[in-house]
Scaffold this active site. Structure first.
Site, short mmCIF file in Angstrom:
data_model
loop_
_atom_site.label_atom_id
_atom_site.label_comp_id
_atom_site.label_asym_id
_atom_site.label_seq_id
_atom_site.Cartn_x
_atom_site.Cartn_y
_atom_site.Cartn_z
N ARG A 28 1.05 -1.13 -0.14
CA ARG A 28 -0.41 -0.49 0.14
C ARG A 28 0.61 1.63 -0.19
O ARG A 28 0.96 1.83 -0.33
CB ARG A 28 -1.04 -0.29 0.75
CG ARG A 28 -1.47 -1.37 1.20
CD ARG A 28 -2.06 -1.35 2.37
NE ARG A 28 -1.34 -1.70 3.52
CZ ARG A 28 -1.85 -1.60 4.64
NH1 ARG A 28 -3.34 -0.88 5.36
NH2 ARG A 28 -1.06 -1.52 5.67
N GLU B 4 7.62 7.59 11.67
CA GLU B 4 7.27 8.57 12.42
C GLU B 4 7.92 9.59 11.92
O GLU B 4 9.42 9.95 12.39
CB GLU B 4 7.43 7.97 13.70
CG GLU B 4 7.13 8.11 14.93
CD GLU B 4 7.10 7.52 15.95
OE1 GLU B 4 8.69 7.10 16.52
OE2 GLU B 4 6.12 7.27 16.37
N GLN C 207 6.39 27.02 15.01
CA GLN C 207 6.19 26.81 13.86
C GLN C 207 6.51 26.44 12.64
O GLN C 207 7.36 25.60 12.94
CB GLN C 207 6.67 28.45 13.54
CG GLN C 207 5.89 29.36 12.60
CD GLN C 207 6.00 30.78 12.46
OE1 GLN C 207 6.27 30.82 12.94
NE2 GLN C 207 7.15 31.07 10.79
N ASP C 208 5.90 25.95 11.70
CA ASP C 208 6.09 24.67 10.74
C ASP C 208 5.45 26.04 9.75
O ASP C 208 5.33 26.71 9.27
CB ASP C 208 4.95 24.08 10.70
CG ASP C 208 5.69 22.60 11.22
OD1 ASP C 208 4.74 21.35 11.36
OD2 ASP C 208 6.17 23.15 12.82
N ASN C 209 6.73 26.25 8.34
CA ASN C 209 7.03 26.04 7.79
C ASN C 209 6.61 25.43 6.44
O ASN C 209 7.45 24.40 6.17
CB ASN C 209 8.40 27.51 7.38
CG ASN C 209 8.00 28.12 7.97
OD1 ASN C 209 7.21 28.95 9.61
ND2 ASN C 209 9.24 29.14 8.94
N ARG D 280 17.67 29.53 -2.46
CA ARG D 280 16.79 29.96 -1.12
C ARG D 280 17.72 29.91 -0.18
O ARG D 280 17.89 29.31 0.64
CB ARG D 280 15.81 29.81 -0.50
CG ARG D 280 14.24 29.95 -1.88
CD ARG D 280 12.67 29.05 -1.52
NE ARG D 280 11.78 28.44 -2.29
CZ ARG D 280 10.92 29.95 -2.41
NH1 ARG D 280 10.84 30.76 -2.22
NH2 ARG D 280 9.70 29.39 -3.19
N HIS E 180 19.82 32.24 4.67
CA HIS E 180 18.79 33.25 5.66
C HIS E 180 18.79 33.15 7.81
O HIS E 180 19.62 31.36 7.88
CB HIS E 180 16.73 32.69 5.64
CG HIS E 180 16.58 33.29 3.59
ND1 HIS E 180 15.81 32.79 3.03
CD2 HIS E 180 17.13 34.03 3.60
CE1 HIS E 180 15.63 33.40 2.35
NE2 HIS E 180 16.87 34.27 1.97
N LYS F 109 16.12 25.57 13.04
CA LYS F 109 15.34 24.13 12.73
C LYS F 109 15.70 23.37 11.93
O LYS F 109 16.34 22.42 11.69
CB LYS F 109 15.59 25.31 10.66
CG LYS F 109 15.47 26.22 10.83
CD LYS F 109 15.44 27.31 9.21
CE LYS F 109 15.05 28.69 9.41
NZ LYS F 109 15.11 29.21 7.85
N HIS G 188 20.78 29.10 6.87
CA HIS G 188 20.32 28.37 6.40
C HIS G 188 20.27 28.59 5.11
O HIS G 188 19.42 29.13 4.32
CB HIS G 188 18.93 27.11 6.60
CG HIS G 188 18.23 26.92 6.06
ND1 HIS G 188 16.87 26.60 5.77
CD2 HIS G 188 18.21 25.38 5.56
CE1 HIS G 188 16.19 25.76 4.93
NE2 HIS G 188 17.24 24.83 5.33
N TYR H 278 9.19 22.53 7.48
CA TYR H 278 10.60 23.29 8.46
C TYR H 278 9.58 23.55 9.55
O TYR H 278 9.00 24.68 9.63
CB TYR H 278 11.43 23.61 8.26
CG TYR H 278 11.23 24.79 7.46
CD1 TYR H 278 11.79 26.86 8.01
CD2 TYR H 278 11.40 24.62 6.12
CE1 TYR H 278 11.88 27.65 7.64
CE2 TYR H 278 11.07 26.35 5.07
CZ TYR H 278 11.23 27.45 6.18
OH TYR H 278 10.62 28.76 5.51
N ASP I 261 17.95 37.72 -2.48
CA ASP I 261 18.41 36.75 -2.47
C ASP I 261 20.19 37.08 -3.01
O ASP I 261 20.98 36.62 -2.58
CB ASP I 261 18.28 34.94 -2.39
CG ASP I 261 17.03 35.14 -1.06
OD1 ASP I 261 17.38 35.55 -0.18
OD2 ASP I 261 16.97 33.29 -1.60
#
Length: 191
Positions: A23, A28, A46-48, A59, A62, A72, A119, A132, A170
């Site tokens: 399937r 996890e 926070q999740d981005n 990107r 930063h 992160k 990052h 992240y 950037d």
């Protein structure tokens, strides 16, 4: 869960186990108790998520200045990236050094980048989505950046400058030595 140090010992590559059958698979991705005991005892706030349509999208690099510095935990939902962390801790023996890892939806690998590191990433496939978790909320007043291809850092990116897609912001970031100035005694110059 496979835990592997990178060339920067604090930056950790994590590959969660996958349990599969006809399937698909189950994995996890994060467990606070295991992460705290084996990697770093942090609290994510926070999740981005970002989508990059084109191959070779860059990107970064930063970071956020204290007191909003962020750790992160980066993973790829769809596609693939070359993910990079640069040590920006002025008092660190590895200041200005970088570590990178290939993260993809196929390999399921994640990268833990603690506070004190810049990052950035480059997409290795079109339509790449990354997700992240971060340990501090975003603060526009505390954001910072370093030029993605700063020759003083020397990141071995998969694509050349002519092949990348990058935002004007950037592409105009300052170099590491313009952002972080180490005291002369730390760089071997007598005072």
């Amino acid at each position: 869960m496979d835990i592997e140090a990178t060339s920067l010992p604090e930056v950790i590559k994590i590959t969660p186990a996958r349990f599969g059958d006809n399937r698909g698979y189950f994995s996890e991705l994060y467990r606070e108790d295991l992460f705290g005991a084996r990697i770093n005892d942090v609290h994510f706030v926070q999740d981005n998520q970002s989508l990059s349509w084109q191959l070779g999208t860059v990107r970064g690099l930063h970071f956020q200045h204290p007191p909003f510095g962020q750790g992160k935990l980066v993973r790829v939902v769809t596609g693939a990236i070359f993910d990079v962390a640069v040590d920006i801790r002025i008092d660190s023996p590895t200041f200005g050094q970088w570590a990178g890892a290939h993260l993809s939806a196929d390999n399921g690998a994640q990268l833990w980048i603690p506070e004190g590191f810049a990052h950035g990433f480059m997409t290795l496939q079109p339509n790449t989505i990354i997700n992240y978790k971060v340990t501090a909320s975003y603060s526009a007043l505390h954001e910072g950046g370093i030029l993605w291809n700063d020759p003083d850092i020397g990141i071995d990116w998969p694509f050349t400058q002519q092949q990348v897609q990058i935002s004007s912001r950037d592409s105009m970031q300052p170099r590491l030595h313009e952002t972080f100035v180490r005291p002369l005694t730390e760089v071997g110059v007598d005072s």
